[in-house]
Design a protein around this motif. Structure first.
Motif: not given
Length: 437
Positions: A339-363
């Motif tokens: 739940g924390a990872a998905l929320l973090l990824a959504a917020a990173l995508i919203w702030t256009e930090r796509y590479a960081e979001a991909e790293a979290v989702l891959g992890e």
């Protein structure tokens, strides 16, 4: 950027001040508001209006130093030397001086409500006790009207409690008022200034005039405001929104009560936030790394993964992606799960930090997930890969693998993705996956 800064947007408040000072049965006006919102600005404009009308006006001068001096606030209005009269009654003597001054200017004890002299006092909370006692007596006797800005000192509290002072609040500018004030500034820039300042007049002025990320005057203003509550407010800045129950375990509750009374924090239900986003920005930006680390460890211990995740969800609901990233990242590191990872990824995508979001989702890809979580994971990952990283083939692969949980939705998204990819590769680069937030 040269921007004129006339008196603006306080016409209703100015009219209320004028009506109150001209009415019978009113002892004066107290102008209140958050620090930097323009209380002194309104006070000065009201004073000029009174002087233009020929109203007798006195001006007191308060300061921390004069607070310890008898009649320190009124020293500029009284003679240099006190007459030698034996056992002199200082209050009566000072009253007679002010009454003589008022009578000479056309006002005085016998004047009507519209001609009673007005005493203007900025930062009235710094008024010394003897000056406050004199003002209280003269206002009660109808010999003086008070026009003050700030918090009521103890010596004048009875005037407030007895409702002899009318309260006029100076608030923040609305978006429309901000755009009107900035005038020639292009609308997009005006919107950015409003969003950053939230209509706070001092912050708006400094950001507009300097264009700096954090103007020195803003930093100095916030630093002076927080005072001895700095470390407590740093905890709020680093973790907001913070659960009040957990924060109370980390700091002296009296500091939080004082900060709330001074308008530095806002308590809404179980959550505590700083009253303005620039307060948080200054505190986070100036907090030493070692102390920041200590604060973060304390927050993790007090809140735990579940508490951090709850705060992150509250930040997301409040449209605060930056706060969501901070708290969801801490929750993910503290073991709060998918739940924390998905929320973090959504917020990173919203702030256009796509590479960081991909790293979290891959992890977190290999972790057990409920069906809804797996679907959300796939949609977020495909969105970030395509819209953010332009990896269309990888995004289509993710959607294909998730067809079992997405069903017909996966097919529709893949069709839309292929069209967007063709447009992008053909040079259009438009509208990629716009509905996947």
């Amino acid at each position: 950027m040269a921007i004129p800064w006339p008196f603006f947007g306080r016409e209703a408040e100015l009219a209320r001040v004028a009506r109150a000072l001209g009415a019978d049965g009113v002892g004066g006006v107290l102008v209140v508001g958050l620090p930097g919102t323009g209380k002194s600005w309104l006070l000065a404009e009201a004073r000029r209006a009174l002087e233009r009308e020929g109203r007798p006006v006195f001006v007191a001068e308060t300061s921390e130093e004069a607070r310890e001096v008898p009649f320190g606030a009124l020293s500029s209005l009284l003679p240099v030397l006190v007459p030698e009269r034996g056992a002199l009654n200082l209050l009566r003597w000072a009253r007679e001086v002010l009454l003589d001054e008022g009578a000479g200017a056309g006002g005085g004890a016998g004047a009507g409500g519209a001609q009673v002299p007005v005493l203007c006092v900025d930062d009235v909370q710094l008024m010394d006790p003897l000056s406050a006692a004199l003002v209280r007596r003269m206002v009660r006797a109808g010999e003086l009207r008070l026009l003050a800005a700030g918090a009521v000192p103890d010596g004048l509290r009875r005037l407030w409690e007895d409702r002899l002072l009318e309260r006029v609040e100076v608030g923040l500018f609305t978006r429309e008022e901000t755009e009107a004030l900035l005038g020639s500034v292009e609308r997009v820039a005006a919107r950015r200034l409003y969003e950053r300042s939230r209509g706070h007049p001092l912050f708006l002025r400094e950001l507009a005039l300097t264009g700096e990320e954090l103007p020195d005057r803003v930093v100095a203003h916030v630093t002076a405001l927080v005072g001895g509550a700095r470390e407590a407010l740093e905890l709020v800045a680093l973790g907001e929104p913070v659960a009040l129950s957990a924060l109370g375990e980390l700091v002296d509750v009296s500091l939080l009560e004082e900060a709330e009374a001074r308008g530095l924090i806002v308590v809404s239900g179980p959550w505590v936030r700083l009253a303005h986003p620039l307060y948080a920005e200054v505190l986070r930006g100036s907090c030493p790394r070692t102390r920041e680390g200590r604060h973060r460890r304390a927050l993790v211990r007090a809140l735990g993964g579940a508490g951090l995740l709850a705060g992150a969800r509250e930040a997301w609901a409040g449209r605060d992606p930056g706060g969501t990233v901070r708290l969801a990242s801490a929750a993910w590191e503290a073991g709060a799960g998918v739940g924390a990872a998905l929320l973090l990824a959504a917020a990173l995508i919203w702030t256009e930090r796509y590479a960081e979001a991909e790293a979290v989702l891959g992890e977190c890809e290999a972790l057990p997930m409920e069906r809804a979580e797996r679907a959300r994971h796939a949609v977020l990952r495909a969105y970030g890969l395509s819209w953010g990283l332009r990896r269309f083939d990888d995004a289509e692969r993710v959607l294909g693998e998730a067809e079992g949980v997405l069903g017909a939705e996966a097919v529709g998204r893949r069709v839309a993705l292929r069209g967007a990819a063709e447009d992008y590769r053909g040079g259009a680069g438009a509208g990629l996956c716009g509905g996947w937030g």
